[in-house]
Design an enzyme around this catalytic site. Structure first.
Site, PDB file in Angstrom:
ATOM      1  N   GLY A   1       0.810  -1.212   0.000  1.00  0.00           N
ATOM      2  CA  GLY A   1       0.000   0.000   0.000  1.00  0.00           C
ATOM      3  C   GLY A   1       0.839   1.255   0.000  1.00  0.00           C
TER       4      GLY A   1
ATOM      5  N   GLU B   1       9.713   4.158   7.548  1.00  0.00           N
ATOM      6  CA  GLU B   1       9.744   2.700   7.582  1.00  0.00           C
ATOM      7  C   GLU B   1      10.474   2.217   8.827  1.00  0.00           C
ATOM      8  OE1 GLU B   1       9.480  -0.974   7.541  1.00  0.00           O
ATOM      9  OE2 GLU B   1       8.473  -0.018   5.835  1.00  0.00           O
TER      10      GLU B   1
ATOM     11  N   GLY C   1       6.284  -6.317   3.284  1.00  0.00           N
ATOM     12  CA  GLY C   1       6.183  -7.760   3.173  1.00  0.00           C
ATOM     13  C   GLY C   1       6.680  -8.321   1.861  1.00  0.00           C
TER      14      GLY C   1
ATOM     15  N   ALA D   1       5.720 -14.686  -0.579  1.00  0.00           N
ATOM     16  CA  ALA D   1       5.964 -15.814  -1.479  1.00  0.00           C
ATOM     17  C   ALA D   1       5.604 -15.505  -2.931  1.00  0.00           C
ATOM     18  CB  ALA D   1       5.188 -17.038  -0.994  1.00  0.00           C
TER      19      ALA D   1
ATOM     20  N   VAL E   1       1.036  11.537  16.064  1.00  0.00           N
ATOM     21  CA  VAL E   1       0.463  12.292  14.944  1.00  0.00           C
ATOM     22  C   VAL E   1      -0.539  13.276  15.526  1.00  0.00           C
ATOM     23  CG1 VAL E   1      -0.918  12.191  12.838  1.00  0.00           C
ATOM     24  CG2 VAL E   1       0.717  10.354  13.338  1.00  0.00           C
TER      25      VAL E   1
ATOM     26  N   HIS F   1      -1.458 -13.719   6.653  1.00  0.00           N
ATOM     27  CA  HIS F   1      -2.343 -12.804   5.944  1.00  0.00           C
ATOM     28  C   HIS F   1      -3.349 -12.179   6.893  1.00  0.00           C
ATOM     29  CE1 HIS F   1      -1.352 -15.858   2.602  1.00  0.00           C
ATOM     30  NE2 HIS F   1      -0.547 -14.812   2.477  1.00  0.00           N
TER      31      HIS F   1
ATOM     32  N   GLY G   1      -3.218  -3.674   4.442  1.00  0.00           N
ATOM     33  CA  GLY G   1      -4.096  -4.816   4.672  1.00  0.00           C
ATOM     34  C   GLY G   1      -5.203  -4.568   5.666  1.00  0.00           C
TER      35      GLY G   1
END
Length: 540
Positions: free
Chosen positions: A15, A34, A85, A90, A232, A471, A504
């Site tokens: 994202g 990051e 990720g 994979a 923030v 996930h 996600g």
């Protein structure tokens, strides 16, 4: 206002990198925070036994790119790195079935089935999605097992983000940029080493540093690695963030030097993964920095109804050859299985594996496990002892990653846990997620009997009734209003201006497939509503 950036993006995963690329394309200045490190072919670990370069536990001196977070209801496996990720995933980039848009809190918000195909196409082009061309022994084994089960016609080669080079050419051959008309990096074709999940050292994996993130930085985005956002606050007392936000960051890897900094940005994108974004938003709401975050935060966290099982074969094998996930099948309309592998020598996950145990997922299953192990020790002592020793796992085991589209979920809350009352943390609540998928377990047991191997599953599932998932999704779901979700159908946070969530956590139903492509496509959708930056024209 004097801003450091037009947009500040928290996270550099699917994202975050997609958002940064599209925003810089439109003329905005972008900073990216990051928490993980930047990696390269030279710095990746040779195997996942090199814990200090594989696992992410910086306060213990482990500054790798793979993390495990244990909750009451689930063990979450996820990445931590520049590139998110994509460094450890994979490569699998599948479009989910259409019915997922009629499930969950995003159902009815838009005509998703009409809007999303174009965004999936953009994501597939950028990520270099193609059909797997290398079927390894584990993939052939999966096909044979599917034929034996009666679902062989559902066998397919995965859609993956891997560069395979020209048909018939030597493996590992160097090529000039094959994707972006010479504007992207040089690449090498895949050598089928199975090392995708411990970092591709052969320049064949289409991780984000080869596409979205690569172009974001090329277009001016600045990445600040090993940097953690801790606060923030809306600027100028404007509670809705109309004037922008002040962001406070510290070092994520230094014990003594915090390197505290403050940044001003007009707009903000949370893209720190499902767990990362939930955790940060909980803390910001709790401390009063962003008090208007919806009470729906942490609701309906999904795991793809996932189970990690496998079959370990006796003797010398080569199940590690191929790409990380090369093929898949459907046992039925709801149950999806993929053949998964680690490279030879990367056996550390074997520390979590034990003999598969039938039975209902409750405390009695522990005794069934003990009986199973004793029976195995009596009938096949060598195989039983081997099952407890992780060494050789990668080359001897075909891992079955099982996912379902069933709409189960848990909730997350931010509170003091009974075992750690000194500070608040994110904890899981609600009904347990099934840690045992009977049809998938029977598939593994049947395959093991046919091949003379041993079926296995994670010890957390057997002993603690806790499933594992790579996930984790949801928790910052979409809705019509703040009473139904945290963000709207354009990923804008209810109660605030110039603030989006693109990771996600926005996924609002179980996909039944690996979520990376859908995260990318939904971020493409969100970015399509951001206009080009207005150019200021000076008048003489």
């Amino acid at each position: 206002m004097d801003y450091d950036f037009d947009y500040l993006v928290i996270g550099t995963g699917f994202g975050g990198s997609t958002a940064a690329h599209r925003l810089t394309q439109k003329g905005y200045s972008v900073g990216m925070m990051e928490m993980g490190r930047r990696w390269s072919a030279e710095t990746y670990p040779r195997s996942n036994w090199h814990f200090h370069r594989w696992l992410w536990r910086p306060m213990l001196g482990m500054k790798g790119f793979f993390n495990l977070r244990w909750f009451k209801h689930v063990l979450v496996l996820h990445g931590n790195a520049v590139g998110g990720g994509s460094i450890t995933y994979a490569n699998t980039l599948l479009v989910p079935k259409q019915e997922i848009w009629q499930q969950g809190s995003w159902a009815g918000l838009k005509d998703w089935q009409a809007e999303m195909p174009a965004h999936y196409a953009s994501a597939q082009k950028m990520l270099g999605v193609t059909e797997n061309r290398i079927l390894g022994p584990a993939d052939h084994l999966l096909k044979e097992a599917a034929d034996d089960w009666g679902c062989g016609e559902s066998f397919y080669k995965t859609q993956v983000g891997v560069f395979f080079g020209d048909e018939g050419a030597a493996l590992g051959k160097a090529y000039p940029d094959p994707y972006f008309n010479g504007e992207g990096p040089e690449r090498n074709s895949c050598i089928a080493c199975g090392g995708c999940m411990v970092g591709c050292r052969h320049n064949a994996k289409n991780s984000l540093d080869k596409n979205y993130l690569y172009f974001a930085e090329k277009q001016g985005a600045q990445v600040f690695a090993e940097t953690k956002v801790i606060d923030v606050v809306p600027l100028n007392g404007k509670a809705d963030g109309e004037d922008g936000y002040e962001i406070t960051t510290v070092s994520s890897t230094s014990l003594l030097r915090r390197h505290k900094r403050r940044w001003r940005t007009k707009s903000l994108v949370f893209a720190a993964s499902s767990l990362g974004t939930q955790d940060l938003l909980f803390k910001l709401r709790d401390k009063g920095s962003l008090p208007n975050i919806s009470a729906e935060l942490g609701r309906r966290v999904r795991t793809n109804a996932e189970s990690l099982i496998g079959v370990r074969l006796p003797g010398e094998q080569n199940m590690d050859e191929g790409i990380a996930i090369g093929s898949g099948i459907y046992l039925d309309d709801k149950t999806h299985i993929e053949a998964t592998r680690y490279p030879r020598g990367s056996d550390a996950m074997g520390l979590l594996v034990t003999a598969m145990t039938r039975g209902k997922p409750n405390w009695r299953r522990v005794f069934v496990w003990l009986y199973t192990m004793l029976k195995l020790l009596f009938k096949a002592p060598k195989q039983a002892v081997t099952s407890l020793i992780p060494f050789g796992l990668a080359r001897q085991t075909v891992i079955f990653l099982c996912m379902q589209t069933l709409d189960g979920h848990i909730d997350m809350q931010y509170r003091r846990a009974w075992y750690w009352p000194w500070r608040k943390r994110m904890v899981s609540v609600g009904e347990p997620i099934p840690a045992h998928i009977p049809e998938a377990s029977e598939f593994a047991l049947r395959t093991a009997r046919r091949l003379g191997g041993m079926a296995g599953s994670l010890i957390t599932e057997v002993l603690f009734n806790i499933p594992a998932t790579a996930h984790c999704m949801g928790g910052v779901g979409m809705g019509k209003s703040s009473e139904e979700g945290v963000i709207d159908s354009q990923n804008r946070v209810f109660g605030y201006r110039n603030m989006l969530v693109c990771d996600g956590s926005m996924l609002s139903s179980n996909l039944g497939v690996n979520p990376s492509l859908t995260i990318t496509a939904l971020t493409e959708h969100a970015m399509s509503f951001i206009p080009q930056k207005a150019q200021v024209v000076e008048v003489a």
